[in-house]
Design a protein around this motif. Structure first.
Motif, PDB file in Angstrom:
ATOM      1  N   MET A   1     -33.227  -5.997 -19.936  1.00  0.00           N
ATOM      2  CA  MET A   1     -32.744  -5.037 -18.977  1.00  0.00           C
ATOM      3  C   MET A   1     -32.490  -5.747 -17.658  1.00  0.00           C
ATOM      4  SD  MET A   1     -34.595  -1.437 -18.205  1.00  0.00           S
ATOM      5  CE  MET A   1     -34.343  -0.578 -19.713  1.00  0.00           C
ATOM      6  N   GLY A   2     -31.333  -5.556 -17.078  1.00  0.00           N
ATOM      7  CA  GLY A   2     -30.974  -6.227 -15.832  1.00  0.00           C
ATOM      8  C   GLY A   2     -31.319  -5.393 -14.609  1.00  0.00           C
ATOM      9  N   PRO A   3     -31.214  -5.986 -13.419  1.00  0.00           N
ATOM     10  CA  PRO A   3     -31.506  -5.266 -12.183  1.00  0.00           C
ATOM     11  C   PRO A   3     -30.641  -4.015 -12.047  1.00  0.00           C
ATOM     12  CG  PRO A   3     -31.244  -7.602 -11.751  1.00  0.00           C
ATOM     13  CD  PRO A   3     -30.845  -7.368 -13.182  1.00  0.00           C
ATOM     14  N   GLY A   4     -31.274  -2.903 -11.717  1.00  0.00           N
ATOM     15  CA  GLY A   4     -30.560  -1.655 -11.502  1.00  0.00           C
ATOM     16  C   GLY A   4     -30.094  -0.956 -12.759  1.00  0.00           C
ATOM     17  N   GLU A   5     -30.422  -1.504 -13.936  1.00  0.00           N
ATOM     18  CA  GLU A   5     -30.003  -0.895 -15.183  1.00  0.00           C
ATOM     19  C   GLU A   5     -30.759   0.412 -15.398  1.00  0.00           C
ATOM     20  OE1 GLU A   5     -29.490  -2.587 -19.637  1.00  0.00           O
ATOM     21  OE2 GLU A   5     -29.676  -4.037 -18.022  1.00  0.00           O
ATOM     22  N   ARG A   6     -30.105   1.377 -15.981  1.00  0.00           N
ATOM     23  CA  ARG A   6     -30.713   2.687 -16.197  1.00  0.00           C
ATOM     24  C   ARG A   6     -31.387   2.736 -17.561  1.00  0.00           C
ATOM     25  NH1 ARG A   6     -28.024   6.649 -12.628  1.00  0.00           N
ATOM     26  NH2 ARG A   6     -26.541   5.434 -11.450  1.00  0.00           N
ATOM     27  N   ILE A   7     -32.519   3.414 -17.608  1.00  0.00           N
ATOM     28  CA  ILE A   7     -33.175   3.627 -18.887  1.00  0.00           C
ATOM     29  C   ILE A   7     -33.189   5.116 -19.165  1.00  0.00           C
ATOM     30  CG2 ILE A   7     -34.580   1.562 -18.711  1.00  0.00           C
ATOM     31  CD1 ILE A   7     -36.953   3.306 -18.054  1.00  0.00           C
ATOM     32  N   THR A   8     -33.112   5.474 -20.411  1.00  0.00           N
ATOM     33  CA  THR A   8     -33.098   6.872 -20.788  1.00  0.00           C
ATOM     34  C   THR A   8     -34.384   7.187 -21.527  1.00  0.00           C
ATOM     35  OG1 THR A   8     -30.712   6.797 -21.028  1.00  0.00           O
ATOM     36  CG2 THR A   8     -31.850   8.636 -22.082  1.00  0.00           C
ATOM     37  N   ILE A   9     -35.090   8.173 -21.007  1.00  0.00           N
ATOM     38  CA  ILE A   9     -36.300   8.660 -21.643  1.00  0.00           C
ATOM     39  C   ILE A   9     -36.184  10.172 -21.674  1.00  0.00           C
ATOM     40  CG2 ILE A   9     -38.816   8.805 -21.531  1.00  0.00           C
ATOM     41  CD1 ILE A   9     -38.724   6.267 -19.768  1.00  0.00           C
ATOM     42  N   GLU A  10     -36.234  10.747 -22.826  1.00  0.00           N
ATOM     43  CA  GLU A  10     -36.102  12.191 -22.933  1.00  0.00           C
ATOM     44  C   GLU A  10     -37.288  12.887 -22.284  1.00  0.00           C
ATOM     45  OE1 GLU A  10     -33.495  13.907 -24.088  1.00  0.00           O
ATOM     46  OE2 GLU A  10     -32.532  11.957 -24.302  1.00  0.00           O
ATOM     47  N   PRO A  11     -37.026  13.829 -21.383  1.00  0.00           N
ATOM     48  CA  PRO A  11     -38.139  14.547 -20.771  1.00  0.00           C
ATOM     49  C   PRO A  11     -38.826  15.444 -21.787  1.00  0.00           C
ATOM     50  CG  PRO A  11     -36.029  15.339 -19.918  1.00  0.00           C
ATOM     51  CD  PRO A  11     -35.743  14.205 -20.848  1.00  0.00           C
ATOM     52  N   GLY A  12     -40.128  15.567 -21.650  1.00  0.00           N
ATOM     53  CA  GLY A  12     -40.877  16.475 -22.502  1.00  0.00           C
ATOM     54  C   GLY A  12     -40.734  17.885 -21.993  1.00  0.00           C
ATOM     55  N   SER A  13     -41.135  18.827 -22.783  1.00  0.00           N
ATOM     56  CA  SER A  13     -41.110  20.204 -22.298  1.00  0.00           C
ATOM     57  C   SER A  13     -42.455  20.828 -22.610  1.00  0.00           C
ATOM     58  CB  SER A  13     -39.975  20.984 -22.951  1.00  0.00           C
ATOM     59  OG  SER A  13     -40.158  21.040 -24.342  1.00  0.00           O
ATOM     60  N   LEU A  14     -43.035  21.376 -21.595  1.00  0.00           N
ATOM     61  CA  LEU A  14     -44.324  22.042 -21.739  1.00  0.00           C
ATOM     62  C   LEU A  14     -44.069  23.536 -21.795  1.00  0.00           C
ATOM     63  CD1 LEU A  14     -46.218  19.962 -19.037  1.00  0.00           C
ATOM     64  CD2 LEU A  14     -46.135  19.570 -21.495  1.00  0.00           C
ATOM     65  N   ALA A  15     -44.529  24.184 -22.812  1.00  0.00           N
ATOM     66  CA  ALA A  15     -44.201  25.583 -23.036  1.00  0.00           C
ATOM     67  C   ALA A  15     -44.564  26.478 -21.862  1.00  0.00           C
ATOM     68  CB  ALA A  15     -44.902  26.077 -24.302  1.00  0.00           C
ATOM     69  N   VAL A 156     -33.976   3.162 -12.962  1.00  0.00           N
ATOM     70  CA  VAL A 156     -33.491   4.485 -12.573  1.00  0.00           C
ATOM     71  C   VAL A 156     -33.581   5.401 -13.770  1.00  0.00           C
ATOM     72  CG1 VAL A 156     -31.491   5.770 -11.744  1.00  0.00           C
ATOM     73  CG2 VAL A 156     -31.918   3.464 -10.883  1.00  0.00           C
ATOM     74  N   TRP A 157     -34.136   6.599 -13.544  1.00  0.00           N
ATOM     75  CA  TRP A 157     -34.190   7.607 -14.608  1.00  0.00           C
ATOM     76  C   TRP A 157     -33.432   8.842 -14.145  1.00  0.00           C
ATOM     77  CZ3 TRP A 157     -36.174  12.617 -14.526  1.00  0.00           C
ATOM     78  CH2 TRP A 157     -36.168  13.280 -15.758  1.00  0.00           C
ATOM     79  N   LEU A 158     -32.566   9.310 -15.002  1.00  0.00           N
ATOM     80  CA  LEU A 158     -31.850  10.567 -14.809  1.00  0.00           C
ATOM     81  C   LEU A 158     -32.007  11.363 -16.105  1.00  0.00           C
ATOM     82  CD1 LEU A 158     -28.562   9.045 -13.388  1.00  0.00           C
ATOM     83  CD2 LEU A 158     -30.250  10.328 -12.071  1.00  0.00           C
ATOM     84  N   PRO A 159     -32.226  12.665 -16.011  1.00  0.00           N
ATOM     85  CA  PRO A 159     -32.356  13.444 -17.255  1.00  0.00           C
ATOM     86  C   PRO A 159     -31.047  13.521 -18.022  1.00  0.00           C
ATOM     87  CG  PRO A 159     -32.559  14.881 -15.327  1.00  0.00           C
ATOM     88  CD  PRO A 159     -32.408  13.489 -14.843  1.00  0.00           C
TER      89      PRO A 159
END
Length: 159
Positions: A1-15, A156-159
């Protein structure tokens, strides 16, 4: 992963989770620093991080006065398309747990969080581990997370 690269992590959902209320830009208008003196209300460590954001992405960022409401964020940030409230935190530990703890607390102040791990030498591995766990638990409360690593790169994380 390079500088400033975005990673995608799916947000969890709490009922039973509800999104924390954060103050709006309109509610903060009178407390926002003027364009001529955008750093007026920043603490030195917040100014350090704000300067980094300006340098890496040309972001426009202004400080917010410390008003009586402790839930107020410390800044407003223009991301190229719109203004948004943002909270800057400087990490005191280089461990994933510090990321989780800071995101848990600050999600009540703003939906955009900037965590500065440069002063503690935060590694990419610890940042990814902490971000993954924090987003799983609190991602539904957040719109944007930026983590500065010890080497000056960013996650950076964006949903």
């Amino acid at each position: 992963m390079g500088p400033g690269e975005r990673i995608t992590i799916e947000p969890g959902s709490l009922a039973d989770a509800s999104r924390p209320e954060v103050l709006s830009l309109e509610e903060l208008a009178g407390a926002t620093a003027p364009a001529a003196d955008p750093d007026r209300y920043f603490l030195p460590k917040e100014k350090h991080t704000a300067d980094w954001l300006r340098d890496i992405g040309g972001h426009t960022i202004r400080s917010i006065d410390r008003i009586a409401d402790s839930k107020a964020p410390d800044s407003v940030l223009h991301d190229g398309s719109c203004w948004r409230t943002a909270e800057i935190k400087t990490l005191r530990s280089d461990k994933a747990a510090a990321i989780i703890q800071n995101l848990r607390r600050t999600r009540k102040q703003a939906r955009t969080i900037i965590l500065d791990g440069e002063p503690v030498g935060l590694s990419r591995e610890e940042a990814v581990d902490g971000l993954r766990d924090a987003v799983r638990n609190y991602g539904r409360d957040l719109d944007h997370i930026v983590i500065r690593l010890g080497d000056g790169a960013a996650l950076v994380w964006l949903p």
